[in-house]
Design a protein around this motif. Structure first.
Motif, mmCIF file in Angstrom:
data_model
loop_
_atom_site.group_PDB
_atom_site.id
_atom_site.type_symbol
_atom_site.label_atom_id
_atom_site.label_comp_id
_atom_site.label_asym_id
_atom_site.label_seq_id
_atom_site.Cartn_x
_atom_site.Cartn_y
_atom_site.Cartn_z
ATOM 1 N N LEU A 24 0.848 -1.353 0.357
ATOM 2 C CA LEU A 24 0.256 0.280 -0.367
ATOM 3 C C LEU A 24 0.643 1.376 0.054
ATOM 4 O O LEU A 24 1.730 1.754 1.132
ATOM 5 C CB LEU A 24 -0.940 -0.243 0.943
ATOM 6 N N GLU A 26 1.356 5.005 -0.470
ATOM 7 C CA GLU A 26 0.081 6.129 0.284
ATOM 8 C C GLU A 26 0.746 6.836 -0.374
ATOM 9 O O GLU A 26 2.639 7.289 0.456
ATOM 10 C CB GLU A 26 -0.026 6.250 1.033
ATOM 11 N N GLU A 28 1.317 12.006 -0.775
ATOM 12 C CA GLU A 28 0.910 13.177 -2.378
ATOM 13 C C GLU A 28 2.531 13.253 -2.114
ATOM 14 O O GLU A 28 2.461 13.383 -3.714
ATOM 15 C CB GLU A 28 0.616 14.341 -1.565
ATOM 16 N N LEU A 31 6.100 9.078 -1.668
ATOM 17 C CA LEU A 31 5.250 8.028 -1.250
ATOM 18 C C LEU A 31 5.477 6.788 -0.073
ATOM 19 O O LEU A 31 7.289 7.406 -0.323
ATOM 20 C CB LEU A 31 5.253 6.700 -2.517
ATOM 21 N N GLN A 108 -8.970 9.259 0.250
ATOM 22 C CA GLN A 108 -7.675 8.438 0.603
ATOM 23 C C GLN A 108 -7.821 7.103 -0.169
ATOM 24 O O GLN A 108 -7.469 6.077 -0.898
ATOM 25 C CB GLN A 108 -8.297 7.751 1.867
ATOM 26 N N ASN A 111 -6.246 8.408 -3.485
ATOM 27 C CA ASN A 111 -4.971 8.095 -3.527
ATOM 28 C C ASN A 111 -4.181 6.426 -3.419
ATOM 29 O O ASN A 111 -3.240 6.853 -4.325
ATOM 30 C CB ASN A 111 -4.339 9.216 -2.406
ATOM 31 N N ALA A 112 -5.244 5.686 -2.828
ATOM 32 C CA ALA A 112 -4.506 4.168 -2.898
ATOM 33 C C ALA A 112 -4.917 3.878 -4.587
ATOM 34 O O ALA A 112 -3.860 3.360 -4.590
ATOM 35 C CB ALA A 112 -4.538 3.637 -1.595
ATOM 36 N N HIS A 115 -2.342 5.153 -6.776
ATOM 37 C CA HIS A 115 -0.297 4.070 -6.604
ATOM 38 C C HIS A 115 -0.635 2.624 -6.808
ATOM 39 O O HIS A 115 0.641 1.904 -6.803
ATOM 40 C CB HIS A 115 -0.124 4.752 -5.266
ATOM 41 N N ASN A 116 -1.956 2.404 -6.800
ATOM 42 C CA ASN A 116 -1.503 0.705 -6.392
ATOM 43 C C ASN A 116 -2.378 -0.071 -7.847
ATOM 44 O O ASN A 116 -3.928 -0.224 -7.179
ATOM 45 C CB ASN A 116 -2.066 0.484 -4.673
#
Length: 173
Positions: A24, A26, A28, A31, A108, A111-112, A115-116
């Protein structure tokens, strides 16, 4: 655990797990990985993902708590590569009432998921996860409420996913 998985005759191998197993990332501007999840133990997670890839126990599914949010994750042999083989599925469930009313998704989740690529679903409403097993599939329903801070909240299924027998990874229904 590995010995048990290796000799398991079960059609679905369900692992109860306390903290987030998938990677995960996380943040801004920068990371980061949280060290109180399996991200804090990458060698152990890599060993398990390699085992799942090489030994192929039948339909590995991880059920996780501790997050106060809902998640569906593909478990990858190598989380650094989006095209890496999927070796299992993680379903993480919310709390029924902790942290107030919650929201559907928000920053949240955006964003998660941004990036994933192995994360398929995020939701921050209160509720529970219901799993149903049959020989052909494991179905997971994310049951949520719009509020918990006052009585008589309606409950509804926000999303449903299945893991089909013999096919790693969850598919939305």
């Amino acid at each position: 655990m590995l010995d048990g998985l290796d000799s398991s005759p079960a059609r679905y191998n369900v692992l109860a797990n306390q903290v987030f197993m998938a990677r995960l990332l996380e943040g801004e501007d920068e990371l980061t990985l949280a060290m109180d999840k399996w991200d804090g133990y990458p060698a152990d997670r890599d060993r398990l993902m390699t085992f799942l890839h090489e030994r192929r126990p039948s339909n590995p599914v991880v059920l996780t708590g501790d997050l106060h949010t809902n998640w569906v994750n593909d478990l990858k042999l190598d989380f650094e590569r989006a095209d890496s083989p999927t070796v299992g599925t993680e379903f993480a469930g919310t709390s029924i009432s902790s942290s107030g009313d919650g929201v559907d998704t928000g920053p949240q989740g955006d964003n998660a998921m941004g990036h994933n690529p192995h994360i398929k679903f995020f939701n921050a409403q209160r509720g529970y996860v219901r799993c149903r097993l049959s020989p052909a599939r494991l179905r997971t329903d994310f049951r949520v409420m719009p509020y918990v801070t006052r009585p008589d909240a309606p409950i509804a299924t926000r999303a449903s996913y299945v893991v089909e027998n013999g096919t790693p990874g969850a598919q939305e229904t």
